[in-house]
Each structure stands twice: as structure tokens, then as C-alpha cells.
Design a protein around this motif. Structure first.
Motif, PDB file in Angstrom:
ATOM      1  N   ALA A   1       0.816  -1.211   0.000  1.00 59.62           N
ATOM      2  CA  ALA A   1       0.000   0.000   0.000  1.00 59.62           C
ATOM      3  C   ALA A   1       0.851   1.262   0.000  1.00 59.62           C
ATOM      4  O   ALA A   1       0.377   2.329  -0.383  1.00 59.62           O
ATOM      5  N   GLY A   2       2.086   1.149   0.416  1.00 62.15           N
ATOM      6  CA  GLY A   2       2.997   2.289   0.440  1.00 62.15           C
ATOM      7  C   GLY A   2       4.257   1.929   1.200  1.00 62.15           C
ATOM      8  O   GLY A   2       4.246   1.038   2.049  1.00 62.15           O
ATOM      9  N   THR A   3       5.338   2.612   0.861  1.00 61.18           N
ATOM     10  CA  THR A   3       6.628   2.356   1.494  1.00 61.18           C
ATOM     11  C   THR A   3       7.276   3.677   1.874  1.00 61.18           C
ATOM     12  O   THR A   3       7.175   4.650   1.131  1.00 61.18           O
ATOM     13  N   MET A   4       7.958   3.667   3.002  1.00 58.88           N
ATOM     14  CA  MET A   4       8.796   4.794   3.404  1.00 58.88           C
ATOM     15  C   MET A   4      10.198   4.278   3.656  1.00 58.88           C
ATOM     16  O   MET A   4      10.374   3.311   4.396  1.00 58.88           O
ATOM     17  N   LEU A   5      11.177   4.871   2.996  1.00 57.78           N
ATOM     18  CA  LEU A   5      12.584   4.528   3.195  1.00 57.78           C
ATOM     19  C   LEU A   5      13.139   5.501   4.221  1.00 57.78           C
ATOM     20  O   LEU A   5      13.033   6.720   4.039  1.00 57.78           O
ATOM     21  N   CYS A   6      13.703   4.969   5.288  1.00 57.81           N
ATOM     22  CA  CYS A   6      14.048   5.789   6.454  1.00 57.81           C
ATOM     23  C   CYS A   6      15.489   5.590   6.900  1.00 57.81           C
ATOM     24  O   CYS A   6      16.102   4.569   6.638  1.00 57.81           O
TER      25      CYS A   6
ATOM     26  N   ASP B   1      12.457   8.823   1.572  1.00 54.04           N
ATOM     27  CA  ASP B   1      11.668   8.648   0.356  1.00 54.04           C
ATOM     28  C   ASP B   1      10.338   8.004   0.698  1.00 54.04           C
ATOM     29  O   ASP B   1      10.260   7.182   1.620  1.00 54.04           O
ATOM     30  N   VAL B   2       9.317   8.385  -0.053  1.00 49.41           N
ATOM     31  CA  VAL B   2       7.993   7.764   0.053  1.00 49.41           C
ATOM     32  C   VAL B   2       7.674   7.170  -1.312  1.00 49.41           C
ATOM     33  O   VAL B   2       7.855   7.835  -2.335  1.00 49.41           O
ATOM     34  N   ILE B   3       7.223   5.919  -1.315  1.00 48.62           N
ATOM     35  CA  ILE B   3       6.870   5.228  -2.554  1.00 48.62           C
ATOM     36  C   ILE B   3       5.404   4.815  -2.436  1.00 48.62           C
ATOM     37  O   ILE B   3       5.048   4.055  -1.536  1.00 48.62           O
ATOM     38  N   ALA B   4       4.576   5.334  -3.312  1.00 48.43           N
ATOM     39  CA  ALA B   4       3.152   4.995  -3.281  1.00 48.43           C
ATOM     40  C   ALA B   4       2.618   4.971  -4.702  1.00 48.43           C
ATOM     41  O   ALA B   4       2.863   5.898  -5.473  1.00 48.43           O
ATOM     42  N   GLY B   5       1.915   3.904  -5.036  1.00 44.60           N
ATOM     43  CA  GLY B   5       1.307   3.809  -6.354  1.00 44.60           C
ATOM     44  C   GLY B   5       0.046   4.652  -6.443  1.00 44.60           C
ATOM     45  O   GLY B   5      -0.419   5.220  -5.450  1.00 44.60           O
ATOM     46  N   SER B   6      -0.492   4.735  -7.644  1.00 44.62           N
ATOM     47  CA  SER B   6      -1.710   5.517  -7.838  1.00 44.62           C
ATOM     48  C   SER B   6      -2.952   4.752  -7.385  1.00 44.62           C
ATOM     49  O   SER B   6      -3.991   5.342  -7.121  1.00 44.62           O
ATOM     50  N   GLU B   7      -2.862   3.424  -7.303  1.00 41.26           N
ATOM     51  CA  GLU B   7      -3.966   2.598  -6.830  1.00 41.26           C
ATOM     52  C   GLU B   7      -4.107   2.744  -5.320  1.00 41.26           C
ATOM     53  O   GLU B   7      -3.125   2.978  -4.623  1.00 41.26           O
ATOM     54  N   LEU B   8      -5.298   2.592  -4.819  1.00 42.02           N
ATOM     55  CA  LEU B   8      -5.533   2.614  -3.381  1.00 42.02           C
ATOM     56  C   LEU B   8      -6.002   1.213  -2.967  1.00 42.02           C
ATOM     57  O   LEU B   8      -7.193   0.925  -2.934  1.00 42.02           O
ATOM     58  N   PRO B   9      -5.043   0.312  -2.674  1.00 39.12           N
ATOM     59  CA  PRO B   9      -5.421  -1.059  -2.331  1.00 39.12           C
ATOM     60  C   PRO B   9      -6.058  -1.136  -0.942  1.00 39.12           C
ATOM     61  O   PRO B   9      -5.836  -0.276  -0.089  1.00 39.12           O
ATOM     62  N   ALA B  10      -6.837  -2.175  -0.731  1.00 34.36           N
ATOM     63  CA  ALA B  10      -7.463  -2.387   0.579  1.00 34.36           C
ATOM     64  C   ALA B  10      -6.378  -2.748   1.589  1.00 34.36           C
ATOM     65  O   ALA B  10      -5.558  -3.623   1.348  1.00 34.36           O
TER      66      ALA B  10
END
Length: 194
Positions: free
Chosen positions: A121-126, A146-155
Motif C-alpha cells: 500500500a505504500g513504502t517509506m525509506l528511512c 523517500d515515500v513510494i506509493a502507487g496511484s492505486e488505493l489497495p485495501a
């Protein structure tokens, strides 16, 4: 509210710990996997103690048991990823909770010293900002690079009272007595908490 009352200031028994854990388990939350290490040898843990701390700078925190392999790897490398899980990633949650369900490292991506999970659903590199000792856990504060998030909003994958749930799609408030949460099946042989 009626129920069992245990004075935790005077009672340090397993009953107090058990009641505390059951009560905290009633707080439903999202599920994330914290990863460090390499793509070939990932070290990770499942958490639902993920908290946004600050927007300026971007900071988050999670809690790790003292002396856990993941906390030690993060302290050494000073980098980690936070991977917010979807309803389709129960196996990853179970695997990184120490129950060793199947997990394919081909599902990982890497850049520089970070590794992270694909298709979440999303990733944060820390990077580690600070580590505080608190009882039998470390509170690890990370600065988000960094924040990695796709355009889809998965459940999202939800954890509540020892069970996994899915919200499915967003919906209006249900009528009284109507439960919209779906109970998900977990891998064979899994019993316990992440």
C-alpha cells in the motif's frame, strides 16, 4: 463500562500482563513490515505500532522488542523501510512475525542500502533519527528519506484482537449491527499474533 479491573501498579502478575495485552488488542490497526538487511538476506518484523511523529521533518516511529534481530540490524545499518501491507499480504505479515510462512525474496526491491516490498500500500525509506529504550522495547524513530506509493488505493490489512481483517473498499457508515469488515483466512498452521 463493566468488566475486570486489575490494578497494574500493585499487581505485576501474568494476569495483569494478559489483560493489558487483550485490552490493547482491541485497538484495530494497520499492519506494516519493517525491513533492513539485504535483498538476499532480509531481516524484518511485523508491526502495528507504527506512528507518524512529525511533518517537518518527516518522522515516524515504531517499537521493537529489546535484542530483536531486526532492531539490531537497524541499529547497525541505520536504515530501514516501512512497508504498509494490503489485504493480499497476510503471508508476509505472518512470515515477519516469526511464524515463517512462505515468503519469496523476489518480492523485494533494493536501491542503495534500502530494501522494500513490492506491491504494498505504500513504502517509506528511512534513516534512524534516534532510538529510545522504554521498558522491554526500543522506540525507533526514523527520518523519512523517500515515500513510494502507487496511484492505486489497495485495501489495507487490518489486525484486531488476534485476527486479520480487510476493509475492502471505503463505504458509508453501516447500519447498526451491520459489520462491513471481512474476516480473512490465514495460512495453515498459523496461531498467534504478529
Amino acid at each position: 463500562m463493566s468488566g475486570t479491573i486489575v490494578d497494574c501498579t500493585t499487581s505485576k502478575t501474568s494476569d495483569a500482563v494478559s489483560l493489558y495485552r487483550r485490552t490493547m488488542g482491541r485497538l484495530a490497526g494497520g499492519v506494516a513490515v519493517i525491513l533492513s538487511g539485504t535483498r538476499e538476506a532480509p531481516v524484518g518484523m511485523t508491526v502495528n505500532s507504527l506512528v507518524s511523529v512529525s511533518l517537518n521533518p518527516l518522522l515516524l516511529l515504531f517499537c521493537a522488542r529489546l535484542h530483536s534481530a531486526t532492531a539490531a540490524a537497524i541499529a547497525r545499518s541505520e536504515v530501514f523501510s516501512v512497508n504498509i501491507l494490503t489485504e493480499g499480504q497476510i503471508r508476509a505479515s505472518v512470515h515477519f512475525s516469526g511464524k515463517h510462512a512462505d515468503f519469496d525474496t523476489a518480492d523485494l526491491q533494493a536501491r542503495d542500502e534500502h530494501i522494500w516490498m513490492k506491491d504494498n500500500a505504500g513504502t517509506m525509506l528511512c534513516r534512524v533519527e534516534r532510538i529510545h529504550r522504554a521498558g522491554d522495547h526500543d522506540i525507533i524513530i526514523g527520518r523519512v528519506d523517500d515515500v513510494i506509493a502507487g496511484s492505486e488505493l489497495p485495501a489495507p490489512l487490518i489486525y484486531h484482537e488476534g485476527q486479520y481483517y480487510s476493509l475492502g473498499s471505503a463505504c458509508a457508515l453501516p447500519e447498526r449491527g451491520d459489520s462491513r469488515a471481512l474476516r480473512l483466512s490465514v495460512p495453515d498452521g498459523y496461531e498467534g499474533r504478529p
